[in-house]
Design a protein around this motif. Structure first.
Motif, PDB file in Angstrom:
ATOM      1  N   PHE A 147       0.852  -1.179   0.000  1.00  0.00           N
ATOM      2  CA  PHE A 147       0.000   0.000   0.000  1.00  0.00           C
ATOM      3  C   PHE A 147       0.889   1.229   0.000  1.00  0.00           C
ATOM      4  CE2 PHE A 147      -3.556  -2.380   2.422  1.00  0.00           C
ATOM      5  CZ  PHE A 147      -4.044  -2.895   1.232  1.00  0.00           C
ATOM      6  N   ARG A 193      -5.736   2.337  -3.339  1.00  0.00           N
ATOM      7  CA  ARG A 193      -6.808   1.698  -2.563  1.00  0.00           C
ATOM      8  C   ARG A 193      -7.496   0.622  -3.407  1.00  0.00           C
ATOM      9  NH1 ARG A 193      -9.215   4.206   1.916  1.00  0.00           N
ATOM     10  NH2 ARG A 193      -8.164   6.086   1.216  1.00  0.00           N
ATOM     11  N   GLN A 247      -4.353   7.113   0.985  1.00  0.00           N
ATOM     12  CA  GLN A 247      -3.858   5.895   0.351  1.00  0.00           C
ATOM     13  C   GLN A 247      -3.998   6.069  -1.156  1.00  0.00           C
ATOM     14  OE1 GLN A 247      -5.675   2.318   1.771  1.00  0.00           O
ATOM     15  NE2 GLN A 247      -4.535   1.013   0.383  1.00  0.00           N
TER      16      GLN A 247
END
Length: 145
Positions: A107, A119, A116
């Protein structure tokens, strides 16, 4: 007459919402305060916008914090542990330019926004980086939770 006051009070109580789903279940809320002296060579990178610094001192967050200057007098600080699983041997985020990466699942998170970047679209809930307060006072940046 008491019903007139009771109705607005009832509406007010019903309209107040407490949403416990916003809290990250993987990271504990750690209380700390740490001062970064910008005159020290260790923090020289913070003199330029977009240069992050890892602060791995004991007592700073769960796994330390990443601090980055994002404007002339603006600093952001984020937890250095991946927010999408419990802390483990692979969960300390690794610096990759202006992003950090979790080696457990690859990630990637932006240090400018904490979001993020990759995702997954699998219907599961994913969390952004845990934000810490970063305040500049003269040549000292204080990060705290």
């Amino acid at each position: 007459m008491k019903y007139i006051w009771g109705l607005p009070l009832l509406i007010l109580l019903i309209s107040c919402e407490s949403d416990p789903t916003n809290r990250n279940p993987y990271l504990q809320e750690v209380s700390f305060r740490f001062d970064l002296n910008l005159n020290l060579p260790l923090y020289n990178d913070l003199s330029n916008i977009g240069n992050p610094v890892y602060v791995g001192n004991n007592g700073v967050g769960t796994r330390g914090a990443y601090v980055m200057r994002t404007g002339l007098d603006t600093f952001f600080a984020f937890e250095a542990s991946c927010p999408n699983h419990t802390p483990s041997s692979c969960s300390t985020l690794q610096l990759d330019g202006q992003n950090v990466t979790c080696s457990c699942e690859d990630f990637t998170y932006s240090l400018f926004t904490g979001q993020q970047l990759n995702r997954p679209d699998d219907g599961n809930r994913y969390y952004d980086l845990l934000f810490y307060r970063a305040v500049r006072n003269g040549d000292v940046v204080t990060i705290s939770n």
